[in-house]
Design a protein around this motif. Structure first.
Motif, short mmCIF file in Angstrom:
data_model
loop_
_atom_site.label_atom_id
_atom_site.label_comp_id
_atom_site.label_asym_id
_atom_site.label_seq_id
_atom_site.Cartn_x
_atom_site.Cartn_y
_atom_site.Cartn_z
N ASP A 62 0.82 -1.22 0.00
CA ASP A 62 0.00 0.00 0.00
C ASP A 62 0.85 1.26 0.00
O ASP A 62 0.44 2.30 0.52
N GLU A 63 2.06 1.15 -0.59
CA GLU A 63 2.91 2.32 -0.66
C GLU A 63 2.22 3.45 -1.42
O GLU A 63 1.59 3.23 -2.46
N SER A 64 2.35 4.64 -0.90
CA SER A 64 1.75 5.81 -1.56
C SER A 64 2.76 6.54 -2.43
O SER A 64 2.40 7.41 -3.21
N GLN A 65 4.03 6.18 -2.30
CA GLN A 65 5.05 6.83 -3.11
C GLN A 65 5.00 6.34 -4.55
O GLN A 65 4.39 5.33 -4.86
N THR A 66 5.67 7.07 -5.42
CA THR A 66 5.72 6.69 -6.83
C THR A 66 6.90 5.78 -7.12
O THR A 66 7.09 5.34 -8.25
N PHE A 67 7.71 5.49 -6.09
CA PHE A 67 8.87 4.60 -6.26
C PHE A 67 8.74 3.40 -5.34
O PHE A 67 8.50 3.54 -4.14
N PHE A 68 8.90 2.21 -5.92
CA PHE A 68 8.79 0.98 -5.14
C PHE A 68 10.14 0.53 -4.59
O PHE A 68 10.20 -0.19 -3.60
N THR A 69 11.20 0.94 -5.20
CA THR A 69 12.58 0.54 -4.84
C THR A 69 12.70 -0.98 -4.76
O THR A 69 12.89 -1.53 -3.67
N PRO A 70 12.60 -1.66 -5.89
CA PRO A 70 12.56 -3.12 -5.89
C PRO A 70 13.85 -3.80 -5.45
O PRO A 70 13.81 -4.96 -5.02
#
Length: 501
Positions: free
Chosen positions: A317-325
């Motif tokens: 449920d991250e709200s940021q535009t970056f997931f940092t996989p």
């Protein structure tokens, strides 16, 4: 309550949400199949296999630990050359004994009401007595409930009131599972039929005509949820496409019968009538659009599909535009993801609501010194601990921000399934080349995970138990876990039984 009113030959189904019954279960113990419109079953009471079809009404209710379910049938035979009619009403009552200390439930089912009349040509068969008993054990695991049961029964029909009798002995069992991603119940039903009937010949002499027959029915009711990606047909849009969750329900049945050879009412003692009949029915799929992920750093990444699926399902449920996989997945993030993937969130929400409503109670104390009650992941960590999915690194420390290892991730998933006890007796080999590096607490889980297909080794056949998992790698493992719940369980509980039994 959902009510669908349908015309003749259509099905009226009434569903209420009650424990253990809110999933696919074959109707009654007749081996029949149905969708929203039509119910079909095979009838053998006359000695001749006949397919009947028509209306089925199902009503459910319950109070406390007791559940009732009533099936009402209004059917006619498919042979238009013979006058046929079947009316049947049966009510089953199930009492559930919760063994919370064992994580199991025992269900005991009995028949509380019954009536049945069958007309075939000039003959009328009426159910005079019906004895039935069924018992199931339900093993409640965090990711899925698994159950198995056995049943015995006997039906006693009269023929034209006083011309004879038909006795149908019923035995069999059922196996099933139920989780957020689907459910399947498969019943194997054995019928042994005996008929004794008085007949009068042309000279007025009476004699008793007897015959015996048998039938084996394998019927399965499956409900599955699938994710399908749908491209956005518009070019000038804020997103390319998104996932659709479709819920499908299908029933399949196979009858294998061995009945007497009857021609013009005369039984041929030297020949038998044997054969197979397959029935199937599908419900109209339910379609749900899911939220569209808009991460800017996963486009073209090898784990893009896994990450976007999990985000669409609210597992992330991250709200940021970056997931940092490529950064490490933390222990707290993973247990949160597993609990959301298994849809254990209602329990979490109820716990949170109860906690805020108990203002007069003493403040809640966290089981771990490094996780505060106010922490955003506290309820997930607590739920994981209470359900035995994930423990702390010690009795007082959870280390929520520590990176997750492969050994930890696999152990959590297998504990969620409750499959740890399916490993062999100690002393076995996992078949990974670094078997000696796998810690003892993870070895059972690693073995089972490989066996059920949610885990593979690297190009050197190494498991690498202490390797830190990136968020991308953890996403891929979670998707394989969900696919197991969605596809592999159905394969085992339906196709493997019906096709190979």
């Amino acid at each position: 309550m959902i009510i669908r009113k349908l015309t003749a030959y259509f099905v009226l189904i009434v569903f209420l949400t009650i424990p253990f019954q809110a999933y696919g279960t074959p109707s009654g113990f007749e081996g029949g199949v149905n969708n929203e419109y039509l119910y079909e079953e095979m009838v053998f009471v006359s000695g001749k296999p006949m397919k009947f079809s028509g209306e089925l009404a199902i009503s459910e209710g319950g109070r406390g630990d007791t559940e009732t379910i009533t099936y009402k049938y209004n059917l006619t035979g498919d042979d238009s050359t013979v006058k046929t009619k079947l009316t049947r009403s049966v009510t089953f009552s199930t009492n559930y004994n919760n063994r919370n200390d064992k994580g199991q439930v025992i269900g005991q089912t009995t028949l509380s009401k019954y009536s049945e009349k069958i007309e075939i040509g000039e003959d009328k068969y009426e159910l005079e007595d019906f004895q039935f008993s069924k018992s199931d054990v339900i093993d409640k695991r965090p990711a899925s409930d698994f159950y198995s049961g056995n049943f015995e029964g006997r039906k006693y029909y009269t023929i034209n009131r006083d011309e004879g009798q038909v006795i149908v002995t019923i035995s069999g069992g059922d196996v099933g599972y139920n989780n957020f991603w689907g459910s399947t119940e498969t019943q194997i039903i054995n019928y042994y039929i005996t008929s004794n009937r008085k007949v009068t010949d042309e000279e007025g002499n009476q004699e008793t005509v007897s015959w015996e027959g048998s039938a084996k029915v394998q019927v399965s009711d499956s409900l599955t949820k699938k994710l399908v990606y749908s491209e956005n047909e518009a070019t000038l849009s804020s997103f390319d496409g998104g996932y659709i969750r479709t819920t499908n329900r299908e029933m399949v049945s196979r009858y294998d019968y061995d009945m007497p050879k009857i021609q013009n009412g005369i039984i041929d003692s030297k020949k038998r009538s044997s054969g197979k009949v397959n029935l199937s029915a599908e419900m109209v799929p339910k379609v749900e659009r899911l939220v569209v992920p808009k991460f800017r750093d996963v486009k073209g990444h090898w784990a893009e599909e896994y990450i976007t699926k999990l985000y669409s399902l609210d597992v992330f449920d991250e709200s940021q535009t970056f997931f940092t996989p490529e950064i490490p997945m933390t222990r707290a993030e993973f247990i949160k993801g597993v609990i959301r993937a298994c849809d254990i969130r209602p329990t979490v929400e109820q716990t949170s609501t109860a906690r805020t409503s108990r203002r007069k109670q003493p403040p809640e104390t966290s089981p771990f010194k490094d996780v505060k009650v106010e922490d955003k992941n506290y309820q997930y960590i607590k739920e994981g601990l209470e359900k035995g999915i994930m423990t702390g690194v010690s009795s007082v420390y959870f280390k929520p921000n520590d990176p997750l290892t492969r050994a930890e991730a696999v152990t959590v998933l297998i504990r969620a399934l409750g499959f740890g006890n399916r490993a062999p007796n100690p002393g076995y080999y996992t078949y990974f080349s670094d078997d000696d590096k796998i810690p003892s607490w993870a070895k059972d889980s690693v073995y089972v995970a490989r066996e059920i297909g949610i885990l593979e080794g690297d190009s050197y056949n190494k498991f690498n138990p202490d390797k830190i998992m990136t968020r991308a790698e953890a996403s891929a493992m979670l998707i394989r876990f969900l696919e197991f719940l969605e596809k592999d369980l159905q394969q085992d509980y339906r196709e493997n039984i019906i096709l190979y039994n």
